[in-house]
Design an enzyme around this catalytic site. Structure first.
Site, mmCIF file in Angstrom:
data_model
loop_
_atom_site.group_PDB
_atom_site.id
_atom_site.type_symbol
_atom_site.label_atom_id
_atom_site.label_comp_id
_atom_site.label_asym_id
_atom_site.label_seq_id
_atom_site.Cartn_x
_atom_site.Cartn_y
_atom_site.Cartn_z
ATOM 1 N N CYS A 57 -19.081 11.025 12.585
ATOM 2 C CA CYS A 57 -17.748 11.102 13.217
ATOM 3 C C CYS A 57 -17.951 10.640 14.657
ATOM 4 O O CYS A 57 -17.960 11.443 15.583
ATOM 5 C CB CYS A 57 -17.189 12.514 13.146
ATOM 6 S SG CYS A 57 -17.143 13.209 11.479
ATOM 7 N N ALA A 58 -18.110 9.347 14.832
ATOM 8 C CA ALA A 58 -18.751 8.808 16.023
ATOM 9 C C ALA A 58 -17.878 8.691 17.263
ATOM 10 O O ALA A 58 -18.378 8.794 18.381
ATOM 11 C CB ALA A 58 -19.343 7.435 15.706
ATOM 12 N N ALA A 59 -16.584 8.401 17.109
ATOM 13 C CA ALA A 59 -15.743 8.096 18.273
ATOM 14 C C ALA A 59 -15.666 9.286 19.229
ATOM 15 O O ALA A 59 -15.658 10.430 18.784
ATOM 16 C CB ALA A 59 -14.350 7.696 17.812
ATOM 17 N N CYS A 63 -17.176 21.167 18.798
ATOM 18 C CA CYS A 63 -16.814 21.638 20.137
ATOM 19 C C CYS A 63 -15.803 22.778 20.039
ATOM 20 O O CYS A 63 -14.681 22.687 20.530
ATOM 21 C CB CYS A 63 -16.273 20.504 21.001
ATOM 22 S SG CYS A 63 -14.850 19.622 20.316
ATOM 23 N N ASP A 108 -16.200 6.182 11.765
ATOM 24 C CA ASP A 108 -15.044 6.926 12.246
ATOM 25 C C ASP A 108 -13.827 6.483 11.446
ATOM 26 O O ASP A 108 -13.702 5.299 11.093
ATOM 27 C CB ASP A 108 -14.794 6.723 13.742
ATOM 28 C CG ASP A 108 -13.989 7.875 14.324
ATOM 29 O OD1 ASP A 108 -14.616 8.863 14.763
ATOM 30 O OD2 ASP A 108 -12.746 7.797 14.327
ATOM 31 N N GLY A 110 -18.038 7.657 20.974
ATOM 32 C CA GLY A 110 -19.335 6.991 21.026
ATOM 33 C C GLY A 110 -20.354 7.574 21.977
ATOM 34 O O GLY A 110 -21.456 7.027 22.098
ATOM 35 N N GLY A 111 -20.046 8.670 22.630
ATOM 36 C CA GLY A 111 -21.000 9.244 23.567
ATOM 37 C C GLY A 111 -22.296 9.676 22.905
ATOM 38 O O GLY A 111 -23.393 9.379 23.401
ATOM 39 N N LYS A 112 -22.189 10.363 21.783
ATOM 40 C CA LYS A 112 -23.389 10.838 21.089
ATOM 41 C C LYS A 112 -24.085 9.678 20.388
ATOM 42 O O LYS A 112 -25.313 9.652 20.295
ATOM 43 C CB LYS A 112 -23.014 11.955 20.115
ATOM 44 C CG LYS A 112 -22.411 13.186 20.792
ATOM 45 C CD LYS A 112 -22.055 14.252 19.784
ATOM 46 C CE LYS A 112 -21.351 15.418 20.444
ATOM 47 N NZ LYS A 112 -20.014 15.058 20.971
ATOM 48 N N ASP A 136 -13.688 7.290 6.059
ATOM 49 C CA ASP A 136 -13.622 8.751 6.020
ATOM 50 C C ASP A 136 -15.003 9.269 5.643
ATOM 51 O O ASP A 136 -15.508 8.988 4.556
ATOM 52 C CB ASP A 136 -12.574 9.174 4.981
ATOM 53 C CG ASP A 136 -12.465 10.681 4.824
ATOM 54 O OD1 ASP A 136 -13.243 11.421 5.459
ATOM 55 O OD2 ASP A 136 -11.600 11.121 4.049
#
Length: 451
Positions: free
Chosen positions: A275-277, A398, A297, A279-281, A326
């Site tokens: 679940c990349a967006a 989070c 994503d 993109g920070g991680k 998905d």
């Protein structure tokens, strides 16, 4: 050839800002996120409107309680209602500041403060600037002046209302109190204090001393807090911070930076960021090791931001693939080759980041917790099938709600006998008193798949 004069930039008045903030608050009360609403705000107003709208969201419970005491019947005009709430939030902080024996304290660093009479005058001006609110100018003026006269007694009455005291919905307060009986008040109060602007240095492009030196040369106060993390004492636009265009760093909260450190990585590994967006991680994983990485994503616009961020950081190499899909629908994107490591940064209520997104508390409903928990289970179970024996999956979210964190981890191990839970931070609570070291609420659980 003569230079073409640049178009002058309009400086917003406080009445402009109050009106724009009210429009944004109105959107939130109608169910739209503040970030989406602010994107539609004129550019010359956006920064000031964001500051005031964020402040209003952090004091919305109190503003509502004050309004209920002073106004018997609010006119059926959603924009006026939002304008009244914004004005009361600003006026309360103006009065508090005027009475403060230490007006230079750090407490006021992130709070928009104006003179009391200025708030009243500019709020009434904002109402008068709109045809449909002109008839309410007297009501607004009288309400604000009534609050000035009777502030002590009004605040005493409002203080009996938990939503006014903690500026969170009643169900949210009850949820936090049940989960953290020893810390619930501190957690609610911490959510009303803006977080620092924390940078994560891209060690492939710069060093921590190099970035600190550039910040010092630009007279931007900053402190090195942990590994590649640097906190700016005063947030500012990224374009104003040295090294942004060069890809020296990314803005990322200290708690979120733990994800890139917790997942065991070795060069050449096949890795999935599910679940990349935005993109920070994803970037942090690529900064740590040369990987064969797939970033997924479900939102094409947000996935595009992943690509933009990787390009700015010079991490968009041939070994990185972006795919809109998905994560729970494994058959639609997985080629059958298992991954050495999977980052499952699953969707959640975002209850851990409300200090940065104060509208979240007012947009969520109690029923949302069960809905996101069910979605998290489906994603985690699906992704586990793609992990190779001996590989790892990091579950991250989070949130501070137990249903999205510890309870998920415990249930996951019960559902999957081949999952071995390893040491990980578990629940990170945003309770740090040192502002530079403070962080969002996050949960981490690390699992190894039995070989």
């Amino acid at each position: 050839m003569p230079n073409t004069p640049s178009k002058p930039t309009r400086t917003p008045t406080l009445s402009d800002t109050i009106l724009a903030s009210a429009r944004n608050v109105q959107e939130v009360l109608a169910g739209r996120s503040l970030s989406d609403s602010l994107a539609d705000t004129p550019a010359f107003l956006r920064a000031s409107a964001q500051s005031v709208a964020f402040h209003a969201m952090r004091r919305l419970g109190l503003a509502r309680a004050i309004k209920q005491i002073l106004v018997r019947r609010t006119p059926p005009n959603p924009l006026f209602d939002a304008l009244l709430l914004v004005s009361l939030a600003l006026l309360d902080s103006a009065l508090e500041y005027a009475d403060d024996a230490d007006p230079d304290s750090d407490k006021w660093r992130h709070i928009p403060v104006y003179a009391v009479h200025t708030v009243v005058d500019q709020a009434v001006t904002a109402a008068g600037s709109q045809h449909r609110m002109r008839n309410y100018k007297a009501l607004l003026n009288g309400t604000l002046r009534g609050f000035i006269r009777e502030r002590s007694s009004i605040l005493a009455q409002a203080g009996e209302n938990p939503e006014a005291m903690f500026n969170h919905p009643a169900w949210w307060i009850a949820q936090v109190r049940r989960s953290y009986p020893e810390h619930w008040q501190d957690l609610l109060h911490a959510a009303n204090v803006p977080g620092p602007m924390t940078l994560r240095v891209n060690l492939r492009q710069a060093t921590v001393p190099q970035v600190l030196e550039a910040l010092q040369a630009a007279e931007i106060p900053a402190v090195h807090i942990q590994e590649e993390a640097i906190a700016l004492l005063t947030p500012r636009p990224v374009q104003d911070v040295p090294g942004f265009e060069q890809g020296w760093w990314s803005v990322q909260d200290l708690a979120a930076q733990q994800a890139g450190r917790l997942l065991p990585l070795q060069p050449g590994m096949r890795v999935l960021d599910a679940c990349a967006a935005p993109g920070g991680k994803t970037a942090h994983l690529l900064e740590r090791a040369d990987l064969n990485l797939l970033a997924l994503d479900a939102d094409p616009a947000r996935l595009q931001r992943v690509g933009q961020n990787l390009k700015r950081l010079h991490l968009d190499g041939s070994a990185v693939s972006l795919r809109c899909a998905d994560a729970a629908d494994v058959a639609s994107w997985w080629d059958g080759e298992p991954f050495d490591a999977v980052l499952a940064d699953v969707p959640c209520t975002a209850s851990g980041v409300v200090r940065r997104h104060p509208d979240i508390r007012w947009l969520r409903r109690a029923a949302d917790i069960a809905k996101t928990a069910a979605l998290q289970r489906s994603i985690a179970d699906a992704l586990w099938t793609t992990v190779k024996p001996g590989g790892h999956m990091l579950y991250a979210t989070c949130s501070i709600f137990l249903q999205e964190g510890e309870q998920q981890a415990e249930q996951f191990v019960r559902r999957h006998p081949d999952a071995i839970r390893l040491a990980a931070p578990g629940q990170w609570l945003p309770l740090e008193k040192d502002q530079a070291m403070s962080h969002d609420g996050f949960f981490y659980a690390l699992f190894a798949k039995a070989a």
